[in-house]
Design an enzyme around this catalytic site. Sequence first.
Site, mmCIF file in Angstrom:
data_model
loop_
_atom_site.group_PDB
_atom_site.id
_atom_site.type_symbol
_atom_site.label_atom_id
_atom_site.label_comp_id
_atom_site.label_asym_id
_atom_site.label_seq_id
_atom_site.Cartn_x
_atom_site.Cartn_y
_atom_site.Cartn_z
ATOM 1 C CG ASP A 29 10.840 -1.562 -2.503
ATOM 2 O OD1 ASP A 29 10.417 -1.862 -3.628
ATOM 3 O OD2 ASP A 29 10.714 -2.299 -1.493
ATOM 4 C CB ILE A 30 8.168 -1.065 2.232
ATOM 5 C CG1 ILE A 30 7.848 -0.835 3.691
ATOM 6 C CG2 ILE A 30 7.891 -2.485 1.797
ATOM 7 C CD1 ILE A 30 6.354 -0.966 4.007
ATOM 8 C CG ASN A 85 10.312 -7.432 -11.344
ATOM 9 O OD1 ASN A 85 11.315 -7.745 -11.981
ATOM 10 N ND2 ASN A 85 10.373 -7.060 -10.068
ATOM 11 C CG HIS A 98 5.943 -1.129 -9.445
ATOM 12 N ND1 HIS A 98 4.847 -1.961 -9.578
ATOM 13 C CD2 HIS A 98 6.945 -1.906 -8.978
ATOM 14 C CE1 HIS A 98 5.181 -3.177 -9.202
ATOM 15 N NE2 HIS A 98 6.452 -3.186 -8.834
ATOM 16 C CG HIS A 100 11.668 -2.286 -8.978
ATOM 17 N ND1 HIS A 100 11.545 -2.657 -7.652
ATOM 18 C CD2 HIS A 100 10.669 -2.930 -9.629
ATOM 19 C CE1 HIS A 100 10.520 -3.485 -7.510
ATOM 20 N NE2 HIS A 100 9.968 -3.670 -8.702
HETATM 21 P P1 5GP Z 1 7.264 -6.042 -7.788
HETATM 22 O O1 5GP Z 1 7.653 -7.318 -7.080
HETATM 23 O O2 5GP Z 1 5.769 -5.985 -8.020
HETATM 24 O O3 5GP Z 1 8.067 -5.733 -9.006
HETATM 25 O O4 5GP Z 1 7.638 -4.870 -6.776
HETATM 26 C C1 5GP Z 1 6.846 -4.520 -5.684
HETATM 27 C C2 5GP Z 1 7.731 -3.745 -4.738
HETATM 28 O O5 5GP Z 1 6.901 -3.015 -3.858
HETATM 29 C C3 5GP Z 1 8.637 -4.634 -3.872
HETATM 30 O O6 5GP Z 1 9.990 -4.260 -4.069
HETATM 31 C C4 5GP Z 1 8.139 -4.361 -2.445
HETATM 32 O O7 5GP Z 1 9.192 -4.327 -1.506
HETATM 33 C C5 5GP Z 1 7.459 -3.011 -2.574
HETATM 34 N N1 5GP Z 1 6.360 -2.804 -1.650
HETATM 35 C C6 5GP Z 1 5.376 -3.693 -1.332
HETATM 36 N N2 5GP Z 1 4.494 -3.137 -0.479
HETATM 37 C C7 5GP Z 1 4.926 -1.863 -0.262
HETATM 38 C C8 5GP Z 1 4.423 -0.794 0.547
HETATM 39 O O8 5GP Z 1 3.408 -0.890 1.229
HETATM 40 N N3 5GP Z 1 5.136 0.367 0.542
HETATM 41 C C9 5GP Z 1 6.283 0.510 -0.215
HETATM 42 N N4 5GP Z 1 6.903 1.707 -0.137
HETATM 43 N N5 5GP Z 1 6.777 -0.481 -0.985
HETATM 44 C C10 5GP Z 1 6.106 -1.659 -1.001
#
Ligand code: 5GP
Length: 111
Positions: A29-30, A85, A98, A100
């Site tokens: 995760d970034i 989520n 995805h 986590h």
């Molecule tokens: P969500 O909020 O949809 O459950 O999780 C999205 C996740 O993707 C977040 O934890 C966010 O930090 C991560 N994320 C968003 N953009 C990028 C990206 O460009 N590269 C990576 N490796 N992670 C990302």
Amino acid sequence: MSSIFKKIIEGEIPADKVFENERILAIKDINPAAPVHLLIIPKKEIATLQDMSEEDRGLLPEIVEVAQKLAAEYGVADGYRLLVNNGSSAGQTIFHLHFHLIGGRALGAMA
Ligand code: 5GP
């Protein structure tokens, strides 16, 4: 429109890959929420957990297997969270399914 994860899967945007096969990609995760924060992403474009078809649900055993392997590899097998989520009210920001994998510190109670 393709999500950022589709662009990562297709190699248009770089990511720190930790696992890949024909069906699944896992990346760091970034913006990690813990010392270990990986994202396990089915390559098929499925928007949310709720959108998984019966066929899509066939991916789940392999996702769990990848999670187990990565948890062991990253030294968190004895304590981690594997979570999705589902939907914006649950905090989903990228509408490409995805999982986590979070660990490496005491995680505390769930909200
Ligand atoms: P969500 O909020 O949809 O459950 O999780 C999205 C996740 O993707 C977040 O934890 C966010 O930090 C991560 N994320 C968003 N953009 C990028 C990206 O460009 N590269 C990576 N490796 N992670 C990302």
